[in-house]
Design a protein around this motif. Structure first.
Motif, PDB file in Angstrom:
ATOM      1  N   TYR A 130       0.793  -1.230   0.000  1.00 28.20           N
ATOM      2  CA  TYR A 130       0.000   0.000   0.000  1.00 28.20           C
ATOM      3  C   TYR A 130       0.827   1.283   0.000  1.00 28.20           C
ATOM      4  O   TYR A 130       0.275   2.360  -0.192  1.00 28.20           O
ATOM      5  N   SER A 131       2.122   1.186   0.204  1.00 27.33           N
ATOM      6  CA  SER A 131       2.951   2.395   0.129  1.00 27.33           C
ATOM      7  C   SER A 131       3.701   2.475  -1.188  1.00 27.33           C
ATOM      8  O   SER A 131       4.613   3.273  -1.338  1.00 27.33           O
ATOM      9  N   GLY A 132       3.326   1.625  -2.131  1.00 24.59           N
ATOM     10  CA  GLY A 132       3.814   1.764  -3.497  1.00 24.59           C
ATOM     11  C   GLY A 132       5.308   1.629  -3.653  1.00 24.59           C
ATOM     12  O   GLY A 132       5.906   2.209  -4.564  1.00 24.59           O
ATOM     13  N   GLY A 133       5.949   0.879  -2.764  1.00 22.13           N
ATOM     14  CA  GLY A 133       7.389   0.708  -2.852  1.00 22.13           C
ATOM     15  C   GLY A 133       8.171   1.774  -2.121  1.00 22.13           C
ATOM     16  O   GLY A 133       9.394   1.672  -1.998  1.00 22.13           O
ATOM     17  N   GLY A 134       7.489   2.805  -1.594  1.00 21.15           N
ATOM     18  CA  GLY A 134       8.165   3.832  -0.817  1.00 21.15           C
ATOM     19  C   GLY A 134       8.065   3.540   0.663  1.00 21.15           C
ATOM     20  O   GLY A 134       7.526   2.520   1.089  1.00 21.15           O
ATOM     21  N   THR A 135       8.616   4.417   1.463  1.00 24.89           N
ATOM     22  CA  THR A 135       8.539   4.266   2.914  1.00 24.89           C
ATOM     23  C   THR A 135       7.561   5.296   3.464  1.00 24.89           C
ATOM     24  O   THR A 135       7.407   6.384   2.914  1.00 24.89           O
ATOM     25  N   VAL A 136       6.903   4.937   4.559  1.00 24.19           N
ATOM     26  CA  VAL A 136       5.921   5.835   5.156  1.00 24.19           C
ATOM     27  C   VAL A 136       6.585   6.690   6.223  1.00 24.19           C
ATOM     28  O   VAL A 136       7.674   6.372   6.714  1.00 24.19           O
ATOM     29  N   GLU A 137       5.918   7.771   6.588  1.00 21.57           N
ATOM     30  CA  GLU A 137       6.474   8.694   7.569  1.00 21.57           C
ATOM     31  C   GLU A 137       6.382   8.108   8.965  1.00 21.57           C
ATOM     32  O   GLU A 137       5.363   7.551   9.353  1.00 21.57           O
ATOM     33  N   ARG A 138       7.451   8.211   9.716  1.00 30.44           N
ATOM     34  CA  ARG A 138       7.406   7.810  11.121  1.00 30.44           C
ATOM     35  C   ARG A 138       7.273   9.058  11.975  1.00 30.44           C
ATOM     36  O   ARG A 138       7.811  10.109  11.652  1.00 30.44           O
ATOM     37  N   SER A 139       6.534   8.929  13.070  1.00 27.48           N
ATOM     38  CA  SER A 139       6.405  10.058  13.984  1.00 27.48           C
ATOM     39  C   SER A 139       7.203   9.823  15.263  1.00 27.48           C
ATOM     40  O   SER A 139       7.479  10.752  15.995  1.00 27.48           O
ATOM     41  N   THR A 540       3.260  17.556  -6.923  1.00 31.74           N
ATOM     42  CA  THR A 540       3.008  17.017  -8.261  1.00 31.74           C
ATOM     43  C   THR A 540       3.170  15.507  -8.233  1.00 31.74           C
ATOM     44  O   THR A 540       2.366  14.765  -8.798  1.00 31.74           O
ATOM     45  N   ASN A 541       4.228  15.023  -7.572  1.00 28.89           N
ATOM     46  CA  ASN A 541       4.492  13.583  -7.449  1.00 28.89           C
ATOM     47  C   ASN A 541       5.444  13.364  -6.282  1.00 28.89           C
ATOM     48  O   ASN A 541       6.089  14.305  -5.810  1.00 28.89           O
ATOM     49  N   MET A 542       5.527  12.132  -5.776  1.00 30.94           N
ATOM     50  CA  MET A 542       6.432  11.759  -4.683  1.00 30.94           C
ATOM     51  C   MET A 542       7.131  10.460  -5.065  1.00 30.94           C
ATOM     52  O   MET A 542       6.486   9.418  -5.098  1.00 30.94           O
ATOM     53  N   HIS A 543       8.408  10.503  -5.325  1.00 28.94           N
ATOM     54  CA  HIS A 543       9.097   9.242  -5.650  1.00 28.94           C
ATOM     55  C   HIS A 543       9.282   8.372  -4.411  1.00 28.94           C
ATOM     56  O   HIS A 543       9.388   7.150  -4.514  1.00 28.94           O
ATOM     57  N   TRP A 544       9.303   8.973  -3.210  1.00 24.00           N
ATOM     58  CA  TRP A 544       9.502   8.204  -1.985  1.00 24.00           C
ATOM     59  C   TRP A 544       8.191   7.647  -1.424  1.00 24.00           C
ATOM     60  O   TRP A 544       8.206   6.773  -0.580  1.00 24.00           O
ATOM     61  N   ASN A 545       7.066   8.150  -1.875  1.00 24.69           N
ATOM     62  CA  ASN A 545       5.754   7.666  -1.452  1.00 24.69           C
ATOM     63  C   ASN A 545       4.801   7.867  -2.626  1.00 24.69           C
ATOM     64  O   ASN A 545       3.907   8.713  -2.587  1.00 24.69           O
ATOM     65  N   PRO A 546       4.978   7.110  -3.693  1.00 24.29           N
ATOM     66  CA  PRO A 546       4.355   7.434  -4.982  1.00 24.29           C
ATOM     67  C   PRO A 546       2.843   7.380  -4.998  1.00 24.29           C
ATOM     68  O   PRO A 546       2.226   8.009  -5.851  1.00 24.29           O
ATOM     69  N   THR A 547       2.220   6.634  -4.081  1.00 30.12           N
ATOM     70  CA  THR A 547       0.756   6.546  -4.088  1.00 30.12           C
ATOM     71  C   THR A 547       0.120   7.401  -2.999  1.00 30.12           C
ATOM     72  O   THR A 547      -1.032   7.192  -2.624  1.00 30.12           O
ATOM     73  N   SER A 548       0.845   8.372  -2.482  1.00 31.99           N
ATOM     74  CA  SER A 548       0.305   9.276  -1.474  1.00 31.99           C
ATOM     75  C   SER A 548      -0.972   9.943  -1.981  1.00 31.99           C
ATOM     76  O   SER A 548      -1.119  10.238  -3.173  1.00 31.99           O
ATOM     77  N   GLY A 549      -1.871  10.210  -1.066  1.00 31.92           N
ATOM     78  CA  GLY A 549      -3.088  10.919  -1.430  1.00 31.92           C
ATOM     79  C   GLY A 549      -2.885  12.394  -1.691  1.00 31.92           C
ATOM     80  O   GLY A 549      -3.821  13.077  -2.109  1.00 31.92           O
TER      81      GLY A 549
END
Length: 810
Positions: A130-139, A540-549
């Motif tokens: 679900y993160s499209g090969g990228g990494t999600v943000e940690r808090s 416009t786009n995010m290579h680190w989280n490509p499927t971000s909303g």
């Protein structure tokens, strides 16, 4: 127990059955009403699917799982749900599959939490697929706790693939996971919230609203006549950080890069590729070896020619671990190394300017340093964390100014601007920071986000709505401005992030982001004298989280996330750029009537023979806007077109050019922003200028437990054509009685209906003041009211200048 089926293909049939049932019921007299809707307001397909997922969570998935709740009855919320208490020993590459069904309910939560030992040895987290090969943000990343955001999940269905957590332990290191949990931050109600999945206002007649644009005068807001599009029409990036094809697409729509974060430890110490890495100075423990910059090329990435001279903001974060507190992992420098961190920041910025010939105009010292996850000393009661924060900002500002005098340095880059918390204790922290940094910083910066689940804000006023788009943004900025004026410390404000915290990729998720982007943009561009830059959290786009909303484009199947625009497909977010693409010109006065002032924003601009009007409706009503009487209209529009971005029947709808025959009944839906364009046969030629100025009283966040007196001084009261007194108010459960008092002995009161219904009211009240009441020295007395706090008081005054700039936009 058999799981609840997800309604997908049958949802339309279900809606038809629901409609038939309502039609049958409508024949019974008990349901008859003059106000009855003419058609049912049904749940969208997405709403039905999410309702089923919600039922599945509480009826089946959460059974026999450890859970934590908050509140009672219909106000009861699920805070945390434990998915596993199995002990997992981790090393090397890590892959953990969550229990079956987790994927169906994940979109209802905000975080995944790992608990255990040595979790700070884990790297970035991928939530596959679900993160499209990228990494999600940690808090949070600590030895015993690792908390990271769930990615933007699709609308839940039964056939979703399972969730797998992927990460890697640092070389030679191990970690132990003893518990995995979903966490909602206490915002998952046990009662399904159906507001986001209905067409708000469709069950009631449209509310008539009058809007009047003055073509005879330009509008000067404290000296600002031009819209200054470059301040407000930005997207989240630094120049050169996307493929040139994306930059050209944004430039063609008159948007430019606005802001990005530079993470010192990942970028310089770890590094994103081969080459020398920044190291600790062997002769000065805790300091960086700054000779690194003699060999390192810090040039900003190459951008398209249109953006080479663009002013933008950058934010420093993640100071190197060798100089930072061992706790949260976001790089909070140790007190004894504040100077070393400041020298590193200054060296990097100076080297970027030297190597590449340009750097950001504005540099923020530390991202969202007002919260614990970013400034470790907020955890530590033995420290005065805000004084330390000011001290660190001053050190960085002084070091940067010494090496690169042209750069502006500021902060605190605030998160969670709920300044009324703890009887305005958080506001007092902010003002103290401003006072302590006044001689060092060049600007102050803040972030504003609408919380998840805040669609239908107007309908939620009495249900705990805590967002900013119904008056709280304006009241907060007025408080900050009033304090700056009182302390003779007026500096520009930058809003370097704003938008929505909503995750997910459903239509309702996208709509909450889109309406928030436009509403924040519209409100902030109405304050050109206070705001020097505002940047919505839109990409416009995010290579680190490509499927971000939050992205306008996602890669097509199999395409690289770093590829050109041709390898991507648009999302509904792209409509935001299209809606606003050509809104520009010089300002004209505009007035509205028929709707609460906190519910409707209107901005008019003109260029040559073109008049544009932007309207943002933040109520849950659908409007019918009457524009047939335009002040001073000696010219008749040869064409009228409407550009709409709205949410209807579960879909985000963008309409680019609707031709209107007249301006007598323009439709604006709930929470919609629309742009109207009037084209005339001749150029618009205002004859005079309406000068709008602001004067603030001393005193902010004043408790109204007794009569409070405020003083506002102005230069020449005799020149003023009209005036409004603006009183910022805060009160739990809204206003129970009028806010009343006297203006130079003349009585006034304000008790608009919309202020009654707030669970927690924080908004400005606008009170017309007769120009005959005005003096050069004006005394305002506000009478006591239990529970009322007066957040600020100021006067907006309009006067007329006979002059108009000879280059007035033609």
């Amino acid at each position: 127990m058999v799981p609840h089926p997800i309604v997908t293909g049958l949802s339309t049939l279900m809606k038809q059955i629901h409609f038939a049932a309502l039609v049958c019921l409508s024949f019974f007299p008990v349901f008859a009403s003059a106000q009855a809707p003419t058609a049912p307001n049904l749940l969208s397909d997405e709403g039905l699917a999410r309702q089923e997922a919600h039922a599945y969570l509480f009826d089946e998935f959460s059974k026999d799982k450890e859970s934590t709740y908050r509140g009672e009855g219909e106000n009861r919320n699920l805070v945390e749900l434990v998915l596993s208490n199995e002990t997992l020993q981790l090393s090397g590459d890590v892959s953990i599959e969550l229990p079956a069904g987790s994927q169906r309910v994940a979109s209802l939560f905000k975080y995944i939490i790992l608990r255990g030992e040595n979790l700070n040895h884990l790297g970035g987290i991928e939530v596959a697929p679900y993160s499209g090969g990228g990494t999600v943000e940690r808090s949070t990343q600590e030895p015993k706790l690792y908390r990271f955001k769930l990615p933007a999940m699709p609308v839940p269905s039964e056939d979703m693939p399972p969730i797998r957590i992927r990460t890697r332990c640092a070389d030679g290191k191990t970690a132990t996971v003893t518990q995995i949990a979903f966490n909602s931050q206490g915002k998952l109600p046990v009662k399904f919230d159906d507001i986001p999945y209905r067409t708000l206002g469709a069950d009631r007649p449209r509310v008539p609203v009058n809007v009047r644009v003055d073509l005879q005068h330009e509008l000067s807001i404290a000296g600002h006549v031009d819209l200054e599009r470059q301040k407000f029409f930005r997207y989240y990036a630094a120049p050169g950080t996307s493929d040139p094809s994306f930059e050209r697409w944004a430039s063609e729509r008159n948007f430019s890069p606005g802001r990005q974060i530079f993470k010192l430890d990942p970028a310089l110490v770890v590094g994103y590729g081969p080459g020398e890495k920044l190291k600790e100075d062997p002769n000065n423990k805790g300091a960086a070896d700054l000779t690194f910059f003699d060999r390192h090329d810090s040039s900003p990435p190459k951008t398209i020619p249109e953006f080479e001279a663009t002013d933008y903001a950058m934010c420093l974060n993640d100071y190197p671990e060798f100089m930072s507190v061992e706790h949260v992992g976001r790089g909070t420098p140790l007190i004894e190394h504040f100077g070393d961190a400041a020298n590193l920041a200054a060296a990097h910025i100076a080297d970027q300017q030297r190597d590449g010939g340009r750097t950001a105009k504005w540099w923020e010292v530390k991202n969202e340093s007002t919260i614990k996850a970013e400034w470790d000393y907020h955890y530590q009661k033995e420290h005065d964390s805000w004084a330390l924060l000011a001290e660190f900002h001053n050190a960085v500002a002084d070091a940067v100014h010494a090496k690169t005098p042209s750069v502006n340095v500021g902060g605190p880059t605030s998160a969670w601007m709920q300044l009324h918390v703890n009887q305005f204790g958080l506001y007092r922290d902010q003002t103290r920071f401003m006072d302590l940094t006044r001689d060092h910083l060049d600007f102050y910066s803040h972030h504003f986000y609408e919380d998840m689940g805040s669609l239908g804000a107007w309908a939620r006023r009495d249900k705990g709505y805590s967002g900013y788009l119904l008056g709280r943004l304006e009241a907060t900025l007025d408080m900050l401005q009033a304090h700056m004026e009182e302390t003779d410390n007026v500096k520009p404000i930058l809003i370097t992030e704003c938008g929505s915290l909503q995750a997910g990729r459903g239509a309702a998720d996208h709509w909450l982001r889109l309406r928030s982007f436009s509403a924040f943009l519209h409100k902030l561009m109405s304050r050109p004298h206070q705001i020097d830059l505002s940047v919505p959290f839109v990409f416009t786009n995010m290579h680190w989280n490509p499927t971000s909303g939050n992205v306008a484009f996602v890669p097509t199947e199999g395409a690289s996330a770093r590829g050109p625009l041709a390898d991507f497909q648009p999302t509904p977010v792209a409509h935001f750029f299209e809606l606003w693409r050509d809104f520009d010109g010089r300002r004209l006065p505009v007035a509205t009537n028929g709707l609460a002032e906190v519910g409707l924003n209107a901005t008019a601009v003109y260029q040559g023979n073109r008049l544009q009007l932007a309207l943002t409706n933040m109520t849950s009503h659908q409007l019918s806007v009457h524009l047939s009487e335009i002040a001073g209209e000696a010219l008749h529009a040869s064409s009228i077109q409407q550009r709409r971005l709205r949410y209807n029947d579960g879909e985000v709808i963008y309409e680019d050019a609707i031709s209107l025959s007249d301006s007598k009944a323009i439709e604006v839906d709930a929470e919609e922003t629309t742009v109207l364009t009037f084209t005339y046969d001749e150029a618009i030629q205002p004859k005079k200028t309406l000068l709008r100025e602001f004067a603030y009283a001393a005193g902010t966040a004043v408790t109204a437990d007794q009569t409070q007196t405020f003083q506002i001084d102005i230069d020449d009261a005799s020149d003023i054509e009209s005036a409004k007194l603006v009183v910022g108010v805060h009160r739990i459960k809204g206003l129970e009685q009028a806010v009343s008092g006297t203006f130079n002995g003349h009585r006034f009161e304000s008790h608009p209906e919309w202020t009654h219904k707030f669970d927690q009211l924080l908004a400005p009240l606008e009170i017309p003041i007769s120009k005959d009441w005005l003096q050069n020295n004006n005394q305002i007395q506000i009478e006591p009211q239990p529970g009322l706090t007066i957040t600020s008081v100021h006067l907006i005054r309009d006067s007329i200048s006979e002059a108009v700039d000879s280059e007035h936009g033609q």
